[in-house]
Design a protein around this motif. Sequence first.
Motif, PDB file in Angstrom:
ATOM      1  N   GLY A 350      49.128  39.747 -17.946  1.00 58.71           N
ATOM      2  CA  GLY A 350      49.838  38.336 -17.903  1.00 58.71           C
ATOM      3  C   GLY A 350      49.895  38.420 -19.860  1.00 58.71           C
ATOM      4  O   GLY A 350      51.345  38.129 -20.532  1.00 58.71           O
ATOM      5  N   ASP A 351      48.834  38.374 -20.529  1.00 61.03           N
ATOM      6  CA  ASP A 351      48.804  38.410 -22.448  1.00 61.03           C
ATOM      7  C   ASP A 351      49.372  39.766 -22.496  1.00 61.03           C
ATOM      8  O   ASP A 351      49.430  39.705 -23.611  1.00 61.03           O
ATOM      9  N   LEU A 352      49.290  40.626 -21.740  1.00 62.57           N
ATOM     10  CA  LEU A 352      49.747  41.942 -22.138  1.00 62.57           C
ATOM     11  C   LEU A 352      51.264  42.658 -22.204  1.00 62.57           C
ATOM     12  O   LEU A 352      51.993  41.982 -21.822  1.00 62.57           O
ATOM     13  N   GLY A 353      51.900  43.194 -23.350  1.00 68.87           N
ATOM     14  CA  GLY A 353      53.714  44.252 -23.233  1.00 68.87           C
ATOM     15  C   GLY A 353      53.679  44.233 -22.181  1.00 68.87           C
ATOM     16  O   GLY A 353      52.977  44.605 -20.947  1.00 68.87           O
ATOM     17  N   ILE A 354      54.742  44.990 -21.646  1.00 66.61           N
ATOM     18  CA  ILE A 354      55.591  45.299 -20.801  1.00 66.61           C
ATOM     19  C   ILE A 354      54.762  46.862 -20.862  1.00 66.61           C
ATOM     20  O   ILE A 354      54.612  47.568 -20.026  1.00 66.61           O
ATOM     21  N   ASP A 356      52.149  48.285 -21.834  1.00 62.11           N
ATOM     22  CA  ASP A 356      50.698  48.232 -20.942  1.00 62.11           C
ATOM     23  C   ASP A 356      51.009  48.540 -19.826  1.00 62.11           C
ATOM     24  O   ASP A 356      49.841  48.375 -18.934  1.00 62.11           O
ATOM     25  N   ASN A 357      51.545  47.083 -19.410  1.00 66.38           N
ATOM     26  CA  ASN A 357      51.231  47.070 -17.743  1.00 66.38           C
ATOM     27  C   ASN A 357      52.312  48.472 -17.329  1.00 66.38           C
ATOM     28  O   ASN A 357      52.049  48.821 -16.254  1.00 66.38           O
ATOM     29  N   LEU A 358      53.008  49.103 -17.600  1.00 68.37           N
ATOM     30  CA  LEU A 358      53.314  49.772 -17.002  1.00 68.37           C
ATOM     31  C   LEU A 358      52.221  51.256 -16.748  1.00 68.37           C
ATOM     32  O   LEU A 358      52.629  52.255 -15.989  1.00 68.37           O
ATOM     33  N   LEU A 359      52.136  51.142 -18.278  1.00 68.54           N
ATOM     34  CA  LEU A 359      50.352  52.438 -18.273  1.00 68.54           C
ATOM     35  C   LEU A 359      49.596  52.232 -17.427  1.00 68.54           C
ATOM     36  O   LEU A 359      48.898  52.915 -17.334  1.00 68.54           O
ATOM     37  N   PHE A 360      48.753  51.213 -16.627  1.00 61.68           N
ATOM     38  CA  PHE A 360      48.185  50.999 -15.939  1.00 61.68           C
ATOM     39  C   PHE A 360      47.259  51.899 -15.214  1.00 61.68           C
ATOM     40  O   PHE A 360      46.283  52.184 -14.774  1.00 61.68           O
ATOM     41  N   LYS A 361      48.544  52.519 -14.301  1.00 64.34           N
ATOM     42  CA  LYS A 361      48.209  53.146 -13.660  1.00 64.34           C
ATOM     43  C   LYS A 361      48.586  54.854 -13.580  1.00 64.34           C
ATOM     44  O   LYS A 361      48.247  55.377 -13.304  1.00 64.34           O
ATOM     45  N   THR A 362      49.156  54.639 -14.965  1.00 63.58           N
ATOM     46  CA  THR A 362      49.402  56.268 -14.950  1.00 63.58           C
ATOM     47  C   THR A 362      48.931  56.369 -16.645  1.00 63.58           C
ATOM     48  O   THR A 362      48.984  57.669 -17.323  1.00 63.58           O
ATOM     49  N   TYR A 363      47.335  56.205 -16.731  1.00 62.07           N
ATOM     50  CA  TYR A 363      47.599  56.385 -18.418  1.00 62.07           C
ATOM     51  C   TYR A 363      46.423  57.419 -18.656  1.00 62.07           C
ATOM     52  O   TYR A 363      46.591  58.332 -19.350  1.00 62.07           O
ATOM     53  N   LYS A 402      53.831  37.183 -19.497  1.00 60.91           N
ATOM     54  CA  LYS A 402      53.165  36.115 -18.548  1.00 60.91           C
ATOM     55  C   LYS A 402      54.918  35.845 -18.684  1.00 60.91           C
ATOM     56  O   LYS A 402      55.147  34.263 -18.016  1.00 60.91           O
ATOM     57  N   GLN A 403      55.744  35.666 -20.075  1.00 59.32           N
ATOM     58  CA  GLN A 403      56.661  35.005 -20.385  1.00 59.32           C
ATOM     59  C   GLN A 403      57.909  35.239 -19.602  1.00 59.32           C
ATOM     60  O   GLN A 403      58.918  34.379 -19.757  1.00 59.32           O
ATOM     61  N   LEU A 404      57.639  36.046 -18.508  1.00 58.33           N
ATOM     62  CA  LEU A 404      59.466  37.344 -18.335  1.00 58.33           C
ATOM     63  C   LEU A 404      59.112  35.910 -17.282  1.00 58.33           C
ATOM     64  O   LEU A 404      58.631  35.369 -16.525  1.00 58.33           O
ATOM     65  N   SER A 405      60.824  36.343 -16.314  1.00 56.85           N
ATOM     66  CA  SER A 405      60.544  35.169 -15.629  1.00 56.85           C
ATOM     67  C   SER A 405      60.048  36.190 -14.065  1.00 56.85           C
ATOM     68  O   SER A 405      59.497  36.883 -13.948  1.00 56.85           O
ATOM     69  N   GLY A 406      59.610  34.955 -12.969  1.00 57.93           N
ATOM     70  CA  GLY A 406      59.283  35.396 -11.668  1.00 57.93           C
ATOM     71  C   GLY A 406      59.773  36.991 -11.361  1.00 57.93           C
ATOM     72  O   GLY A 406      59.283  38.005 -10.749  1.00 57.93           O
ATOM     73  N   GLY A 407      61.199  36.736 -11.459  1.00 59.58           N
ATOM     74  CA  GLY A 407      62.071  37.626 -11.055  1.00 59.58           C
ATOM     75  C   GLY A 407      61.692  38.866 -11.491  1.00 59.58           C
ATOM     76  O   GLY A 407      61.731  40.395 -11.339  1.00 59.58           O
TER      77      GLY A 407
END
Lengths: 516, 309
Positions: A350-354, A356-363, A402-407
């Motif tokens: 939640g505290d990381l940006g877009i 970093d979150n996208l990189l989790f599986k492909t870094y 974490k600031q984005l909406s659930g959707g």
Amino acid sequence: MTTYAVEMQGIVKTFGEVVACNHVNFSVKKGEIHALLGENGAGKSTIMSMLSGIYKADSGSISIHGHTSRIRSPKESMELGIGMVHQNFRLVPTLTAIENIILGEKKDVWRGASWRARKEEEIAIFANNYGLIFPMNVPIWHLSVGEQQRVEIVKTLYRGADIIIFDEPTSVLTPGEADQLFETMKELKRNGKTMIITTHKLKEVMTVADEISVMRKGEMIAHIKREDTTMQELAQLMVGRDLSQGFELPSIENGKRILIVEDLLVKGEQGMTALNKIGFTIHEHEIVGVAGVAGNGQKELAEALTGLIHWQDGTVILNKELLSKPSVQSLIDKGIAHIPENRMKSGLAGDLGIVDNLLFKTYRNKERTKFSLLQKKKNQKWAKELIEKFDVRTPDLHSPVKQLSGGNQQKLLFAREIDQEPKLIIALHPTQGLDVGATEAVHNMLIKLRATGSGVLLISEDLDEVMQLSDKILVIYNGQIQGVLSRDAADKDEIGQLMAGLEVRKEPIYESANLH
Amino acid sequence: MDTAIILMSAAISAGTPLLFAVLGGILNEKVGVINLGTEGIMLIGAVTSCIVFLQTENLFLTFLAALLASAGLGLIHAFVCISLRANQIVSGLAITLFGTGFSAYLGKSVAGSALPVSVPKIELSWLEPIPFIGRVFGNLDIFSWLCIFVAIVMYFYMYKTSWGLHLKAVGDSPSTSDVMGVSVDGYRYFHVILGSMLMGLSGFYLIMVYSPNWIEGMTAGRGWIAIALIIFARWNPLYALACAYFFGGLDALGFRFQLLEVAIPSYFLKMIPYIATIIVLMFVGWKNRHKPPIEPKALGVPYFREQRF
């Protein structure tokens, strides 16, 4: 002499910048069953929590039985005769039913054996009067969800509540248990109790309510009598537009078998058997739905197939390869994607940006990393493309997710998982807590995956969702597959019965897999 | 036979400070608050007792002073953890660091002076005829008896009264307790402070009975052992009684070996209780690996009514 049990006027409640209730008026007549209808996040639970003293309203007034009342704590709410049956039951899981029911009692400090026996008898008689039956002397966590809810209802009644709030009471129940609950509610009505039920399920409202109030996005939209309305009208009021009337799943021939599971035995928390020798197959171009009440092994199934926990026994074959104690990483590499149950707990940081979150599986990819250094510019460009493709709305690439909406969070999660072009995607409750628009988006993504040849294991508590999307439906109960239904043969009542463990099919109709 | 009696007596006198501290820890943890300040509170209790006794030579006043000083530290811990909802581990460690340093500072002037204290003993002549028991328990000081008494009272309090039920509910599910009209903050404050007072009594016992002479850092890690013993005793005051005496026995055993002039360096013997703590914790963890956890479910979690789930 007023006829209103509850009158709430001009209620405002904000959480930070979010306005959860915006000048809401809400009244309930004595002795009626009043439904408060609205989508997730419409503010139903918030307004009920103010009535039961958990939240304090920022402004507005509340009268109970015609007297203006200030409800500052759950205790004061209780003293006014208000009781709430919470969605997440307020029961101490380690205490027995009896102990939970008498928890609030202050008199009789000494609790010897004879005192206990006396109370037990008293409560047994009390519960029987309402036809509510449950084990009395077993810790709550052993009880089924339906039983727990009965304890919660008896607890509320025993403490003298005459206004009872049911907060999303059927969300955890099987259809059969829900019917039983509605019977109980009608019985309580005959006893002169006033009841409020919050829900987003239209059918329930039409079954049980006398009056209906509809909320949308923190505002009260309408008050209607049940006789004067229809499900269609209610749906429109609740959502704010016409609901799409389901959709046809384009028929595609199944492809090769992607996943074969046989005799899978998995132990869950505390060493209890979570999955007991289950078997099924998933093909290319196939969505396999798993229906069942939460806690019957769905979580463990998803965790086992994504490598988070290991199975004790059984065979799992992924793309002709026999798996044994696979690591999470190896399964990701083999093409299994995972939409976890709780997106903010194990899906996203939640505290990381877009980016970093996208990189989790492909870094680890050469594309993303060179000489162990992340390719910052390249990755940002890649992330930007992805969020455009998946329509993730965000102020910028670096604000905490974490600031984005659930959707939008869910779309981001799907973007990451789908980008690795998975052969199999395991989605756990993918639309839980999403509004109608985001739910549609998620459904479309799953259908698209199916069209492109992936297999999908869709685990959901939403029976409509499972029936709408699945080519094949597995009904799971108590760690076993209670029944398998094809899309055409799926019947809601039958699934409901299977979910409750009522009917056991002796002969499994899934094709027995050829292992070699 | 004599050895057993001497060992048992030594186990009781070494085990009593542990027991006070464990009981205090149980009260803290049962309401969901971790108190790692045990060691610091014990030291403050001990140094306060030492100073007050040297000034007044009044055992009762000393007793009250130890209670008061430790209650003060308990209040700080409670305020930080419950009202400010800060991290309980950090708060507890801060209290231990503070207690260790401040007690050393306060104790400078009294270090090394032996306390002319004589703690009254309770003679139970009717126990005399019973072998072993009579010799061990027939002539015990009042504070050892007080500690046993507290353990028993706590047992009935926790398992046989409505307060005990509330206690468990507050530690396991504060949100439920709140809805049921039990004051979560009230229960937490009360028991954190009460528990800290017991920890202070542990320090009091240490210096008034066990070794009447202030030495800097004289608790020597007993506070930490007590925290481990809470788990070992499964949050049950009567198990705590047995565990504390057992560990007290290990402590005493170290000294006995020294007297036997066995060729083991005394440092190793002094390590026994600490090594035993590690082994026991490993064993307990291994033995219960498949059992449902029994620690209070909300241990270490601050409660805030309007928290959104």
